[in-house]
Design a protein around this motif. Sequence first.
Motif, mmCIF file in Angstrom:
data_model
loop_
_atom_site.group_PDB
_atom_site.id
_atom_site.type_symbol
_atom_site.label_atom_id
_atom_site.label_comp_id
_atom_site.label_asym_id
_atom_site.label_seq_id
_atom_site.Cartn_x
_atom_site.Cartn_y
_atom_site.Cartn_z
ATOM 1 N N GLN A 122 0.937 -1.193 0.045
ATOM 2 C CA GLN A 122 0.050 -0.173 -0.017
ATOM 3 C C GLN A 122 0.870 1.356 -0.099
ATOM 4 N N LEU A 123 1.805 1.242 0.846
ATOM 5 C CA LEU A 123 2.733 2.425 0.967
ATOM 6 C C LEU A 123 3.679 2.431 -0.467
ATOM 7 N N SER A 124 3.892 1.465 -1.138
ATOM 8 C CA SER A 124 4.458 1.606 -2.198
ATOM 9 C C SER A 124 3.538 2.181 -3.469
ATOM 10 N N VAL A 125 2.435 2.065 -3.524
ATOM 11 C CA VAL A 125 1.525 2.504 -4.451
ATOM 12 C C VAL A 125 1.370 4.203 -3.908
ATOM 13 N N LEU A 126 1.632 4.459 -2.485
ATOM 14 C CA LEU A 126 1.577 5.963 -2.220
ATOM 15 C C LEU A 126 2.881 6.732 -2.946
ATOM 16 N N THR A 127 3.976 5.939 -2.669
ATOM 17 C CA THR A 127 5.242 6.358 -3.156
ATOM 18 C C THR A 127 5.352 6.687 -4.675
ATOM 19 N N LEU A 128 4.653 5.727 -5.583
ATOM 20 C CA LEU A 128 4.384 6.046 -6.847
ATOM 21 C C LEU A 128 3.604 7.031 -6.966
ATOM 22 N N ALA A 129 2.619 7.347 -6.452
ATOM 23 C CA ALA A 129 1.674 8.362 -6.742
ATOM 24 C C ALA A 129 2.095 9.842 -6.422
ATOM 25 N N GLU A 130 3.238 9.777 -5.586
ATOM 26 C CA GLU A 130 3.927 11.038 -5.106
ATOM 27 C C GLU A 130 4.307 11.940 -6.486
ATOM 28 N N THR A 131 4.873 10.955 -7.472
ATOM 29 C CA THR A 131 5.608 11.559 -8.623
ATOM 30 C C THR A 131 4.711 11.579 -9.925
ATOM 31 N N ASN A 132 4.053 10.509 -9.765
ATOM 32 C CA ASN A 132 3.152 10.436 -11.262
ATOM 33 C C ASN A 132 1.758 10.173 -11.013
ATOM 34 N N LYS A 133 0.773 10.989 -11.842
ATOM 35 C CA LYS A 133 -0.585 10.803 -11.527
ATOM 36 C C LYS A 133 -1.225 9.786 -12.425
ATOM 37 N N VAL A 134 -0.401 9.354 -13.307
ATOM 38 C CA VAL A 134 -1.154 8.053 -14.229
ATOM 39 C C VAL A 134 -0.152 6.931 -14.156
ATOM 40 N N LEU A 135 -0.565 5.785 -13.365
ATOM 41 C CA LEU A 135 0.477 4.707 -13.263
ATOM 42 C C LEU A 135 0.132 3.756 -13.901
ATOM 43 N N PRO A 136 0.928 3.403 -14.986
ATOM 44 C CA PRO A 136 0.693 2.212 -15.864
ATOM 45 C C PRO A 136 0.518 0.811 -14.863
ATOM 46 N N TYR A 137 -0.315 0.012 -15.488
ATOM 47 C CA TYR A 137 -0.556 -1.298 -14.854
ATOM 48 C C TYR A 137 0.674 -2.072 -14.807
ATOM 49 N N ASP A 138 1.221 -2.087 -15.951
ATOM 50 C CA ASP A 138 2.583 -2.961 -15.993
ATOM 51 C C ASP A 138 3.741 -2.466 -14.776
ATOM 52 N N GLN A 139 3.723 -1.091 -14.762
ATOM 53 C CA GLN A 139 4.810 -0.595 -13.457
ATOM 54 C C GLN A 139 4.337 -1.086 -12.105
ATOM 55 N N LEU A 194 -9.739 3.378 -12.394
ATOM 56 C CA LEU A 194 -9.124 2.411 -13.273
ATOM 57 C C LEU A 194 -9.393 2.557 -14.510
ATOM 58 N N ASP A 195 -8.358 2.628 -15.403
ATOM 59 C CA ASP A 195 -8.639 2.798 -17.018
ATOM 60 C C ASP A 195 -8.215 1.251 -17.536
ATOM 61 N N GLN A 196 -9.196 0.458 -17.814
ATOM 62 C CA GLN A 196 -8.793 -0.891 -18.424
ATOM 63 C C GLN A 196 -8.190 -0.656 -19.821
ATOM 64 N N LEU A 197 -8.754 0.125 -20.576
ATOM 65 C CA LEU A 197 -8.400 0.174 -21.946
ATOM 66 C C LEU A 197 -7.108 0.906 -22.119
ATOM 67 N N SER A 198 -6.825 1.796 -21.387
ATOM 68 C CA SER A 198 -5.343 2.144 -21.346
ATOM 69 C C SER A 198 -4.556 1.458 -20.647
ATOM 70 N N ARG A 199 -5.016 0.538 -19.634
ATOM 71 C CA ARG A 199 -4.203 -0.194 -18.623
ATOM 72 C C ARG A 199 -3.401 0.880 -17.748
ATOM 73 N N CYS A 200 -4.199 1.609 -17.081
ATOM 74 C CA CYS A 200 -3.514 2.329 -16.059
ATOM 75 C C CYS A 200 -4.360 2.725 -14.949
#
Length: 245
Positions: A97-114, A145-151
């Motif tokens: 959960q904390l890892s998701v918060l860290t990713l969201a600090e710098t990016n507002k669009v998080l790719p599913y693959d990442q 959750l954007d399933q079409l763009s996978r992000c």
Amino acid sequence: MDIERKHAELIDLFVKQAAVLDGPALAGLVLEASSHPSLFAFSEILSVPNLAKLEGTLYSSSLDVLRLFAYGTWSDYKCNAGSLPALSFDQVRKLKQLSVLTLAETNKVLPYDQLMQELDVSNVRELEDFLINECMHAGIVRGKLDQLSRCFEVQFAAGRDLRPEQLNSMIQTLAHWLDTSDSLLHLIQDKIKWADTMSEATKKHRKEIEDRVEEVKKSLKKLNTLSRQTWTYEATRRCSLNMEE
């Protein structure tokens, strides 16, 4: 605000407990804090002097775990798993959960693959279930959750503890924000003064126009009176001439 208040109360509770515990009891408190489903900030607990006493003891790994939950991610744990104790199921979930918060600090669009790579998730269904059930329902993030763009499009993310090396950057950011706000305030004040000046100028111009209209009305009235007098005089003169004839 109610969630923030409860979170603050929870941190205060752990801080007070940490202040009176030591050794194995303090290590147990670290395990409890890092497993608690509603606790996502740990720097205040980490700053309790008793925690520093764990350094160099049999329980020093508990201090490392607390630092990990304050500043680290699931990837950090995997890289240092050999020197850290095994994590419980609840701790693993919390660290992800904390890892998701860290990713969201710098990016507002998080790719599913990442996200799948960072969280060790094998498929999209599992990832979306985690984001919905463990992140959005917990109130730490909001998004789409954007399933079409996978992000995952982040609309809100709770802040994490500031790492010591981030303090200078944060101070600079706040100082820049303060300068920008101050400049904006002066600009707004100038606009207000300009608007007041224009308002007075408009009032003055309107008064001048009204005065000119009144003058024209008076002139027209005088002209109309004069015209009537002239017409009356001409009519009288013609009548007199006719009578003489």
